[in-house]
Motif scaffolding. Sequence first.
Motif, short mmCIF file in Angstrom:
data_model
loop_
_atom_site.label_atom_id
_atom_site.label_comp_id
_atom_site.label_asym_id
_atom_site.label_seq_id
_atom_site.Cartn_x
_atom_site.Cartn_y
_atom_site.Cartn_z
N ALA A 20 1.48 -5.83 7.16
CA ALA A 20 0.91 -5.36 6.21
C ALA A 20 2.12 -6.10 5.15
O ALA A 20 3.20 -6.51 5.67
N SER A 74 0.85 -0.98 0.12
CA SER A 74 -0.85 0.18 0.08
C SER A 74 0.85 1.67 0.04
O SER A 74 0.39 2.23 0.65
N LEU A 122 0.89 -3.94 14.11
CA LEU A 122 0.03 -3.46 12.84
C LEU A 122 1.13 -4.83 12.00
O LEU A 122 1.95 -5.43 11.48
N TYR A 172 -3.99 -7.04 15.87
CA TYR A 172 -3.37 -6.34 14.70
C TYR A 172 -4.00 -5.20 14.18
O TYR A 172 -5.38 -5.50 14.21
N GLU A 173 -3.46 -3.99 13.61
CA GLU A 173 -4.25 -3.44 12.09
C GLU A 173 -3.81 -4.13 11.32
O GLU A 173 -2.13 -4.51 10.98
N TYR A 174 -4.85 -3.87 10.17
CA TYR A 174 -4.23 -4.47 9.01
C TYR A 174 -4.47 -3.38 8.15
O TYR A 174 -4.63 -2.14 7.97
N GLU A 175 -3.07 -3.59 7.64
CA GLU A 175 -2.60 -1.99 5.90
C GLU A 175 -2.35 -3.53 5.07
O GLU A 175 -1.82 -3.79 4.80
N PRO A 176 -2.99 -3.25 3.89
CA PRO A 176 -4.77 -2.44 3.15
C PRO A 176 -5.66 -2.81 4.01
O PRO A 176 -6.32 -2.35 4.89
N SER A 177 -5.70 -4.38 4.40
CA SER A 177 -6.94 -4.84 4.94
C SER A 177 -7.43 -6.28 4.88
O SER A 177 -5.82 -6.62 4.26
N GLU A 178 -7.59 -6.81 5.61
CA GLU A 178 -7.50 -8.32 6.08
C GLU A 178 -7.47 -9.48 5.14
O GLU A 178 -6.91 -10.41 5.06
N HIS A 189 5.27 1.51 17.88
CA HIS A 189 4.29 1.85 16.60
C HIS A 189 3.20 0.71 17.39
O HIS A 189 3.10 -0.11 17.49
N LEU A 221 6.52 2.61 3.96
CA LEU A 221 6.13 2.87 5.43
C LEU A 221 7.53 2.70 6.15
O LEU A 221 8.06 2.52 6.32
#
Lengths: 134, 286
Positions: free
Chosen positions: A44, A30, A42, B204-210, A39, A33
């Motif tokens: 990715a 995306s 996350l 977690y946070e997901y980037e861009p989406s799960e 942080h 980063l």
Amino acid sequence: MKTFTVSVVTPDGPVYEETGAEMVSAKATSGELGILPGHVPLVAPLEINAVRVEKDNNTQILAVSGGFIEVRPEQVTILAQAAEMASDIDVDRAKAAKERAEKRLQGTKQDDIDFKRAELALNRAMNRINITSR
Amino acid sequence: MASLRDIQTRINSTKKTKQITKAMEMVSAAKLNRAENNAKSFVTYMDKIQEVVSSIASGSSNARHPMLQSRPVKKTGYLVITADKGLAGPYNSSVLRHVYRTIQERHNSKDEYTVIVVGKVGLSFFKNRNMPVEDSIVGLADQPEFADIKEIASQAVQKFADEVYDELYMYYNHFVSAIQQDLTEKKLLPLTDIGGEEKAKSSYEYEPSEEEILEDLLPQYAESLIYGALLDAKASEHASRMTAMKSATDNADEIIGSLSLSYNRARQAAITQEITEIVGGAAALE
């Protein structure tokens, strides 16, 4: 200053492990980063590209072939199917791989599965060559 | 009764065989050591990827992915891991026999299944029986790297996505210890048992989406499961070969023992006979 641990793990074992890193920058699908200590957690997926780790005003560069970055406040883990330190890259092998991939790209049609595979191989080879020539 | 010379020849040839099996035993022991180390260094990767996968899978029930969904089974894939060589005791035969029997039980026609084989022994087994072999890889190194099997692993996963087959089972010998290897059957695809027992450690946070992460992560996860099974199987192979060669060496020892016994017996008999003849001859002269 806050620091964190960075490790790069591949199926063939850990490639890199460093404590006290100050920043990691990587290219996710995306976008670029930049990650600092603390942080939020996350996950990715990464592009085939370089990963830079900053520590004591030094930058260490790794070639990472896809995979993921998993971030936690005190720990960053990169899971990749292949990864090398810049100093460990075999330039001749990467160049040979690049030529092979280019040849295959000319021989196959664009919607072929072999085309995609050759394209990925080319990306990986280019990534390795770029990193060593920096 | 065999002559002295015959027995001597057999003793010598058994000794030579013993030397070979002994050497093979030691080679396998060294390889087993390295195979165990490889398996150990892989565990870090596997644990991590498992953690991420299970945290995504358990975190949200709305993440949908074809690799997680069971669908009606029209065709079944079997991934079978064997060795390139024999001389490993029951290592190959136990896997092959089990797979063969399972296939015979479950399927009536050849259109219902397909086989993906690792190893020469397995490949010729299925070819000889005219069973459909979808893909195969032979001549793997004793200490395989991920790059060596990436191709076949990603194709196996891709074919599931392309609906060439609707489920994929994996068969290999699981390494328990140097003297015990268990035949293992594992349902690889669709992935059904992720995040079942363990609770995810962090969210977690997901980037861009799960969804997009699953798209990337699940094939890699499945591939690494295959690689893990291969490392496991390689360790079993070396262990199994080591045990087989050890018992061959022991057997050779036993045979050499009993042969030397009959050699000595024959030697004594010959001497006794000679004395009897001389005594008999002397008696006749008197």
